[in-house]
Write a protein that holds these residues in place. Structure first.
Motif: not given
Length: 716
Positions: A344-370
Motif C-alpha cells: 500500500i505504502n509503495n503504491s501510486e494511490q493518493s494519500e486518501e486512498q492509501k488511508e482507506l486501504l490501510h483501514a480495510k487491511l486492519n479489518r482483515m487483520k482483526q478477523y484473522a486474530e479474532a
C-alpha cells in the motif's frame, strides 16, 4: 395461460421456491424499475435477471468484465433450454457476426458482453436495433473507486442511462459496503433505485484460520483429507503459486498454477482442466476466480492474508456455491500484514486512498486474530446483525480461553533484548528453554540471564505464544534480517510492567485431534455408506457425460443435485423432477440415463429381503412389462397378485413411463366400470369401495383402478 415466474423457476432451473428477496427483485425488474442487488457469491443473483429475461419480450444485455464467466453462464443457460450467447474478444469475427444477427432477429433472450466490447465501434447503434429491455450490470462494485476491484472502463457505464433512458438497469454485486453502494448508484445514474441486500450468511462454509507456520505441510495434509474434491489455493505472488503447485504435484496431487504472467493459452487450458475436474487443485493469484462459475468447489485456502474483507469474502464464496458443506482456511502470520502494508505504502494511490486501504487491511487483520465467532465479524462488516454464534468456525468449535500471559511475554521480550534483537523464532525458543545446542553455545547465549527461564513450556507452546505476541503487534519482525525479532514501543511498556498481556491458552494438536475424533461418528450408518457409494457412481457418470458434451460436469448437475439424487434415489420421471435443480430440459437431456444408473446400482447392491431404492418394485414390474409378459405372467414371476401388478402399471403410467393401459382392459369391462363410476360421480382418487360394491364385487380393485386411469387419460 400466461407463464409465471414460479413456472419459469421450476421448468428451466428445477427449483420449487425462490430464495429470500429473489421474487421481489424479479417483480421490480418486470415493472421496468431500476435496482441494486447485493447477494453473496452463490446467493442466486443471476436468477434475478435471467427469469425476467425469459418472461419478457426482447433482449436482456448482461455486462460483465469476466470473459470466462460469460462462457460458463451461457453454457449453463443453454443446458437449461434458454437461448443465450456472449460477445467478447474470444470469438472470431464470423462468430461475432452470427451472435449479432441472432440478437437482431430476436433469437436470443440473454446476451453477455464485456464493457470493452460494449464501448467499442458502433455497438450502441446495434443495441438500438436489438429491442433491449434490460441492462444487467454484473460485478457492479467495479464501477466504484471505493470498491475493492475498481476498473476504470466500468466508469463509462454511466452513459447507459443517458443513451437508453427508458431501459431499466439492475446492478448486481456480491460485496459492497455502504460507501461503495452509494457510489455505484451515483455512477450509474440511478440514485433513487431501490437497494436489495440479501443475507451474506453462507452457513455451509466452514471458516478456519491457521497459524502461518509450515503451510506447505498443512496444505498437503488438508488436500489429502479432501481427496478428489476440487479446491482453490490463493497466493499473493506468482512465484508462490508455482512453489505451492509444485509441492502438491510432487506429493502426487493433480494440481496446476495460474497467474497473469502465463500466456493466455496456458491460462485457458488450466482453467478448462479445473472446470472439467481433470485437475483437483488450482493454485492461483487473484487473477483467477472471478470468472469461475464452478459450483462444486469444495474448499478454498488463502496462503496469504487478503488485502480486505470484501476480497476475502468473495474469494471464499467460490466454495460451496451449490449450498453443500465446504471448507475455507486462512493462513495468517504477521509477515502478511507487513507485506500488505508495504504494498500500500509503495503504491501510486493518493494519500486518501492509501488511508482507506490501510483501514480495510486492519479489518482483515482483526478477523484473522479474532477470539470470537468469525462469521459474526464477517457479517457485521456488511452491516448484518447476527443473533448467535455460527457453530461452524474454528473459534466456535474450539472456544478460546485467555489468560494473563504478561510474565511469558516479558521472558520472550527479554530474550530478544539481551540478544541485541538478532535472533529469530527457533533460536529464541532454544534460549528460553535452555537448550545447549551448538548454535546457542557458539554465540554464548547460554550465559544470558534469560537462558532457560522458559524451560517449563514445550517448544510448540513457545512457538504458539511468540506467534500470538507477534500477531498482536507487541513485537516486530525484520524479514530482511533473517526474520530477526525486534522490540517496539509496546514491547518496552510490557518489559517495564506498564502494560498487561493476555494470550489464548495453547491446546496441543494431539488434544485437538482427540476432541475431533471424539465428536466424529465412529462408523457411518449403512444408509450413509450406500448414499456415498451411489454419489460417487453418479459423479463418475456425470463426468463421462460432461466430457462427451465438452462442458464442465457442474453444467450437467451440481454436486448438491447429485447429493440429493443419491439420497432420494429417484427411479421415475416424477421422482427425478422432484430433485432440486432438475427442470424439464435437464430431465429431457439426462434424466433417463441417471435413472438407469440408480436402478443398476440398486440391483447390484440389494440383498435378499432388503430394498435400498424406494419404488424398485415398480421397476421390476416395468422390466417384465417391457419384455412383453402379460399381467398374469408378471404376477406369477414376481409372486404377486395381478391386482398389485395392475396398480404398479397405473402408477408407472402416472410417473411418465410408456404404459398402454387401454390394452390391459377389454372394452366390455371398461364400459361397465365407467358407466357405474359416472352414475356415482367417482374419480380415481376417491374411495373405491362404494363402486366395488355397486358392481356386485364382479370386478377387482385392480381392474377398477385401471379403468378409471384410462378414463382420466382419455378425458385429458
Amino acid at each position: 395461460m400466461s407463464i409465471t415466474k414460479q413456472d419459469v423457476l421450476k421448468k428451466y432451473f428445477g427449483y420449487d421456491s425462490f430464495r429470500p428477496q429473489q421474487a421481489e427483485i424479479i417483480d421490480k425488474v418486470m415493472d421496468n424499475q431500476d435496482c441494486l442487488v447485493l447477494m453473496p457469491t452463490g446467493g442466486g443473483k443471476s436468477v434475478c435477471f435471467q427469469i425476467p429475461a425469459i418472461l419478457r419480450d426482447g433482449l436482456t444485455v448482461v455486462i460483465s468484465p469476466l470473459i470466462a464467466l460469460m462462457k460458463d453462464q451461457v453454457e449453463a443457460l443453454r443446458g437449461n433450454g434458454i437461448n443465450a450467447a456472449f460477445l467478447n474478444s474470444s470469438l472470431s469475427s464470423a462468430e461475432q457476426d452470427q451472435v449479432m444477427w441472432q440478437a437482431k432477429v430476436g433469437e436470443l433472450k440473454l446476451l453477455y458482453i464485456a464493457p470493452e466490447r460494449l464501448f467499442s465501434g458502433n455497438t450502441f447503434d446495434f443495441l438500438r436495433e436489438w429491442n433491449v429491455q434490460l441492462f444487467a450490470i454484473d460485478e457492479a462494485h467495479c464501477i466504484s473507486s471505493w470498491g475493492h476491484d475498481f476498473r476504470p472502463e466500468y466508469r463509462q457505464l454511466s452513459n447507459l442511462k443517458l443513451r437508453f433512458p427508458d431501459v431499466s438497469v439492475i446492478a448486481l454485486t456480491a460485496t459492497a459496503d455502504r460507501v461503495t453502494r452509494r457510489d455505484i448508484l451515483k455512477q450509474l445514474g440511478i440514485e433513487h433505485a431501490e437497494t436489495y441486500i440479501a443475507s451474506f450468511n453462507r452457513p455451509n462454509l466452514s471458516l478456519n484460520v491457521l497459524p502461518g507456520r509450515k503451510r506447505i505441510q498443512q496444505i498437503q495434509s488438508f488436500v489429502y483429507k479432501h481427496d478428489g474434491q476440487p479446491g482453490i489455493i490463493y497466493c499473493l505472488s506468482r512465484k508462490g503459486t508455482e512453489t505451492v503447485a509444485a509441492s502438491l504435484q510432487n506429493a502426487g496431487f493433480k494440481a496446476a498454477f495460474y497467474h497473469a504472467g502465463l500466456p493466455s493459452e496456458q491460462r485457458s487450458k488450466v482453467q478448462e482442466q479445473f472446470l472439467k475436474d481433470d485437475i483437483q487443485v488450482i493454485v492461483a493469484t487473484i487473477a483467477f476466480g472471478m470468472g469461475i462459475d464452478k459450483s462444486n468447489v469444495r474448499w478454498v485456502i488463502h496462503y496469504n492474508l487478503p488485502s480486505n474483507v470484501e476480497s476475502f469474502y468473495q474469494e471464499i464464496g467460490r466454495a460451496g456455491r451449490d449450498g453443500s458443506p465446504s471448507d475455507t482456511v486462512l493462513f495468517y502470520s504477521y509477515m502478511d500484514i507487513i507485506t500488505r502494508q508495504d504494498m500500500i505504502n509503495n503504491s501510486e494511490q493518493s494519500e486518501e486512498q492509501k488511508e482507506l486501504l490501510h483501514a480495510k487491511l486492519n479489518r482483515m487483520k482483526q478477523y484473522a486474530e479474532a477470539d470470537i465467532c468469525r462469521r459474526r465479524i464477517l457479517l457485521s462488516y456488511f452491516n448484518e446483525a447476527v443473533e448467535k454464534d455460527c457453530g461452524n468456525c474454528d473459534v466456535c468449535r474450539n472456544p478460546r480461553t485467555r489468560f494473563d500471559a504478561t510474565v511469558i511475554a516479558q521472558k520472550a521480550l527479554s530474550g530478544i533484548a539481551r540478544t541485541d534483537q538478532k535472533v529469530a523464532m527457533g533460536m529464541l525458543i532454544d534460549i528460553l528453554r535452555g537448550s545447549r545446542n551448538r548454535n546457542v553455545l557458539q554465540y554464548g547465549y547460554d550465559r544470558l540471564p534469560t537462558f532457560g527461564v522458559g524451560h517449563d513450556l514445550r517448544g510448540e507452546e513457545w512457538a504458539e505464544y511468540i506467534s500470538q505476541l507477534l500477531n498482536s503487534g507487541v513485537m516486530d519482525i525484520a524479514y530482511d534480517e533473517a526474520h530477526a525479532f525486534k522490540l517496539n514501543a509496546a514491547s518496552r511498556q510490557i518489559l517495564k510492567g506498564e502494560r498487561k498481556v493476555e494470550l489464548v491458552k495453547f491446546i496441543p494438536i494431539s488434544e485437538r485431534k482427540a476432541k475431533e475424533e471424539e465428536l466424529a461418528p465412529k462408523e457411518k450408518p449403512k444408509q450413509e455408506i450406500i448414499r456415498d457409494a451411489l454419489f460417487e457412481r453418479l459423479r463418475i457418470l456425470r463426468k463421462q457425460m460432461a466430457d462427451a458434451l465438452a462442458v464442465p460436469p457442474y453444467v450437467v448437475f451440481s454436486d448438491a443435485t447429485l447429493s440429493e439424487m443419491a439420497q432420494k434415489k429417484p427411479v421415475s420421471e416424477a421422482q427425478m423432477k422432484a430433485v432440486s435443480g432438475i427442470g424439464a430440459e435437464k430431465f429431457r437431456r439426462y434424466g433417463e440415463t441417471f435413472i438407469n444408473e440408480i436402478v443398476a446400482f440398486a440391483r447390484e447392491n440389494t440383498q435378499p429381503g432388503t430394498r435400498i431404492v424406494k419404488g424398485m418394485t415398480y421397476i421390476e414390474t416395468l422390466d417384465l412389462y417391457k419384455a412383453g409378459y402379460s399381467v398374469k405372467v408378471i404376477g406369477e414371476k414376481r409372486n404377486l397378485n395381478p391386482v398389485t401388478i395392475l396398480s404398479h402399471l397405473v402408477k408407472l403410467k402416472e410417473d411418465g413411463h410408456a404404459i398402454d393401459l387401454k390394452a390391459l382392459i377389454d372394452d366390455k369391462t371398461y364400459n361397465t366400470i365407467i358407466k357405474a363410476a359416472e352414475e356415482m360421480n367417482i374419480r380415481k382418487e376417491d374411495p373405491l369401495k362404494p363402486l366395488f360394491e355397486l358392481l356386485n364385487e364382479q370386478y377387482d380393485y385392480g381392474q377398477i383402478k385401471l379403468a378409471l386411469a384410462v378414463w382420466e387419460e382419455e378425458m385429458h
